[in-house]
Design a protein around this motif. Structure first.
Motif, mmCIF file in Angstrom:
data_model
loop_
_atom_site.group_PDB
_atom_site.id
_atom_site.type_symbol
_atom_site.label_atom_id
_atom_site.label_comp_id
_atom_site.label_asym_id
_atom_site.label_seq_id
_atom_site.Cartn_x
_atom_site.Cartn_y
_atom_site.Cartn_z
ATOM 1 N N GLY A 142 1.022 -1.082 0.392
ATOM 2 C CA GLY A 142 0.209 -0.161 -0.406
ATOM 3 C C GLY A 142 0.778 0.860 0.145
ATOM 4 N N TYR B 139 -1.110 5.167 4.497
ATOM 5 C CA TYR B 139 -2.366 4.669 4.120
ATOM 6 C C TYR B 139 -2.499 3.421 5.231
ATOM 7 N N GLY B 140 -1.964 2.741 6.507
ATOM 8 C CA GLY B 140 -2.247 2.149 6.722
ATOM 9 C C GLY B 140 -1.697 0.855 7.950
ATOM 10 N N GLN C 114 5.606 -0.813 0.002
ATOM 11 C CA GLN C 114 4.699 -0.122 -0.735
ATOM 12 C C GLN C 114 4.493 -0.628 -1.662
ATOM 13 N N PHE D 174 -3.108 -1.835 0.803
ATOM 14 C CA PHE D 174 -4.576 -0.602 1.185
ATOM 15 C C PHE D 174 -4.195 -0.170 0.001
ATOM 16 N N ALA D 175 -4.300 1.496 -0.145
ATOM 17 C CA ALA D 175 -4.331 2.135 -1.610
ATOM 18 C C ALA D 175 -2.938 1.986 -2.423
ATOM 19 N N GLN E 13 -7.651 5.224 -3.462
ATOM 20 C CA GLN E 13 -6.841 6.717 -3.210
ATOM 21 C C GLN E 13 -7.281 7.921 -2.067
ATOM 22 N N PRO F 91 -8.773 10.299 0.173
ATOM 23 C CA PRO F 91 -8.249 10.623 1.741
ATOM 24 C C PRO F 91 -9.282 9.251 3.026
ATOM 25 N N TYR G 244 -10.346 6.892 2.803
ATOM 26 C CA TYR G 244 -9.996 5.428 2.653
ATOM 27 C C TYR G 244 -8.580 4.547 3.297
ATOM 28 N N VAL G 245 -8.013 6.043 4.006
ATOM 29 C CA VAL G 245 -7.124 5.646 4.928
ATOM 30 C C VAL G 245 -7.150 4.608 6.135
#
Length: 470
Positions: free
Chosen positions: A196, A200-201, A347, A368-369, A396, A398, A400-401
C-alpha cells in the motif's frame, strides 16, 4: 370457575399487563437515553424497519400466497364460498448497533436466500442504508445486515487491553464494509504480505498485531525496518522493547540477523521431535518454551534491492541483497512447521520489491491504496481485476486511509476492511508492560534441549541432517 370469578381476576390481569408494558417502556427509554447519537439513530431505524416490514415485504417480492385454507378458515367460511388465500410474510427480528441494524428472518417456500439477496437493493433504499447484505444463518434462516453509516469511511481506534489472547495466532484486522469483525487465522501460515501507498495504514495494522499478541509469552518478535537506521527511530521505536532483535536499513546487519533466524529454523527442524514430540509445532500450538517467532519486515524492498554497478561497494550490496532474498525464502518455505511467521510490508509488492519466489508462497496478502493496476495485481493476484469495488486502486481517497482489501480464507472474492488506528502511547504502554516477556528463541531452545552451541558435538546434533520442513 364461574364468570363472576373470572371477572374478579380481570382487573389484576390488566394491571399486570400494564405493569409489564410500563417496565418495558422504562427499559427502552433508559437504553435510548444512555446510547450515543449513532446508536440512537440505529434504534430509531430498527423501530421503523419493524413497523414497515409487513407492508414492505410483499412489495419487495418477499411474500408467498398460501391458497390452502386452515381448518379454522374452512370451518368459518360460509358454505359454497372459497376461503380467502393467506399472504405469508417471513418473520423478522431486528437488533440495532452503532452502524445500522442486524435482522434475522425465516425462509418460506419460494422465498429463500436467493430471493432475499435479490431484494437487498430494495431493502437498502427502503431502510435508508448505505448497503445491505444477506447471508445464510442456518437451515431455513437468513441474516440481513444493513449499514446506515459506511464503516469503511468511519475512522476507528483500537486500544489494546494488555490481556493474553484467547486463541493463538488469530489476527484481528478490523471490520468489513458491513461492520462485521474480520479476523484471520495465521496458524500454519508461513508468510503474509502487506502492500500500500505510504501513510495509508500498513504500519498501524502491524502495530495492532504486535500490541495484541505481545502479552503472550508464547510469541516473540524480531523487527526489520528498512526506512530507519536505528532502533529509536521510526514507527516501531515504541515497540522495540518487546522485540528480541531489531535492525534498520543496514543490509549487512539485516543479513546477520536473517542468518541467525535461519540457524534457528534449522535448529528447530532438527530438534522438534525430541522437544515437542511432534513433526509440526501447530499440532500442539506455540508455548513459552517454543514460541511462535514473528519476523516483521517493513519496507522490505530495502533488503532485496537489485543493485547495479561494478565498483566493490555496489557488488557487496548486491551480494548481500541476493543473500537476504535467499534467507527469507528459506524462512518462508521451511519455517511454517517449526513456528516461524514472516510478515513482509512494502509500498508495491511487485517482483522488484518482493521476489516472486517469496511473494507467491505467502498465502495471505493485504493491500491498502495502490496507484496502478499492476501494483494491485501484484498484491492480490489477477482475480482482483474482476472485483472493481474491492480493487485497491479505488482506495486512494483520503477517506479510505486505513482501509485494505484482501482475499479472506472463509469468504468468496475480496473483502474491504477498515483497520483501526493504534496510538503511539498505547503501543508504548503495551511494550513497557510486556518487555519482561521478551526472550531470544534460540536461547530458549538451547535451555530446553540442554545443548550448547559452543560445543562442536552439540552443533552437529542441532545442525545435522534436516527433516523436510513443510
Amino acid at each position: 370457575m364461574t364468570v363472576q370469578e373470572l371477572n374478579g381476576y380481570a382487573p389484576l390481569v390488566v394491571v399486570a399487563a400494564l405493569t409489564l408494558i410500563a417496565v418495558w417502556a422504562v427499559v427502552w427509554i433508559v437504553r435510548y437515553a444512555m446510547a450515543d447519537p449513532m446508536m440512537r439513530a440505529s434504534i430509531r431505524q430498527a423501530v421503523r424497519v419493524r413497523r414497515t416490514w409487513k407492508r414492505l415485504a410483499p412489495m419487495a417480492g418477499l411474500s408467498v400466497t398460501d391458497k390452502t385454507p386452515t381448518a379454522l378458515a374452512a370451518f368459518s367460511t360460509a358454505e359454497g364460498k372459497t376461503p380467502k388465500p393467506r399472504v405469508l410474510i417471513p418473520a423478522l427480528k431486528v437488533q440495532p448497533d452503532r452502524f445500522g441494524i442486524v435482522a434475522r428472518a425465516n425462509c418460506l417456500p419460494k422465498v429463500s436466500l436467493e430471493e432475499f439477496q435479490k431484494a437487498a437493493p430494495y431493502l437498502a433504499d427502503a431502510w435508508r442504508c448505505e448497503r445491505v447484505s444477506v447471508l445464510p444463518d442456518g437451515p431455513g434462516q437468513v441474516i440481513i445486515r444493513g449499514v446506515r453509516v459506511d464503516p469503511l469511511t468511519t475512522r476507528t481506534e483500537h486500544v489494546p487491553t494488555g490481556a493474553v489472547p484467547k486463541k493463538a495466532a488469530v489476527w484481528d484486522l478490523g471490520v468489513d464494509e458491513y461492520a462485521q469483525p474480520v479476523a484471520v487465522d495465521l496458524s500454519q501460515v508461513p508468510g503474509v504480505t502487506v502492500a500500500g501507498l505510504p501513510g495509508y495504514g500498513k504500519t498501524s495494522l502491524i502495530n495492532r498485531l504486535i500490541c495484541d499478541w505481545a502479552p503472550s509469552p508464547a510469541v516473540q518478535f524480531v523487527g526489520f525496518d528498512g526506512k530507519v537506521s536505528k532502533a529509536h527511530e521510526g514507527d516501531y521505536a515504541d515497540l522495540v522493547k518487546r522485540m528480541f532483535a531489531f535492525v534498520g536499513d543496514d543490509l549487512e546487519e539485516a543479513n546477520g540477523e536473517l542468518n541467525r533466524l535461519v540457524e534457528l529454523r534449522r535448529a528447530r527442524s532438527s530438534s522438534i521431535r525430541s522437544v515437542l514430540g511432534v513433526k509440526s509445532m501447530w499440532e500442539v500450538g506455540p508455548s513459552e518454551k517454543w514460541p511462535l517467532v514473528v519476523a516483521v519486515m517493513d519496507e522490505v524492498h530495502t533488503y532485496f534491492r537489485d543493485y547495479k554497478g561494478n565498483d566493490p561497494k555496489t557488488k557487496k550490496l548486491a551480494a548481500l541483497a541476493a543473500e537476504n532474498a535467499r534467507l527469507v525464502e528459506d524462512l518462508v518455505k521451511k519455517g511454517r512447521s517449526v513456528g516461524i511467521l514472516v510478515i513482509l510490508a512494502t509500498q508495491k509488492s511487485t517482483g522488484d520489491a518482493i521476489p516472486t519466489f517469496i511473494r507467491d508462497v505467502c498465502p495471505i496478502g493485504l493491500s491498502f491504496a495502490q496507484k496502478t493496476a499492476e501494483a494491485a495485481v501484484a498484491a492480490l493476484g489477477e482475480d482482483i481485476r474482476n472485483w472493481d469495488d474491492a480493487n485497491p486502486i479505488n482506495l486512494q481517497n483520503p477517506a479510505y486511509v486505513g482501509v485494505a482489501s484482501m482475499s479472506h480464507q472463509s469468504r468468496p472474492g475480496f473483502t474491504r476492511i477498515r483497520t483501526p488506528y493504534v496510538a503511539d502511547a498505547d503501543a508504548a504502554r503495551i511494550a513497557e508492560d510486556t518487555a519482561h516477556l521478551t526472550r531470544n528463541p534460540m536461547d530458549l531452545l538451547i535451555a530446553h534441549t540442554g545443548l550448547s552451541l559452543s560445543k562442536a558435538d552439540d552443533v552437529s546434533v542441532l545442525f545435522g541432517d534436516e527433516p523436510n520442513a513443510a
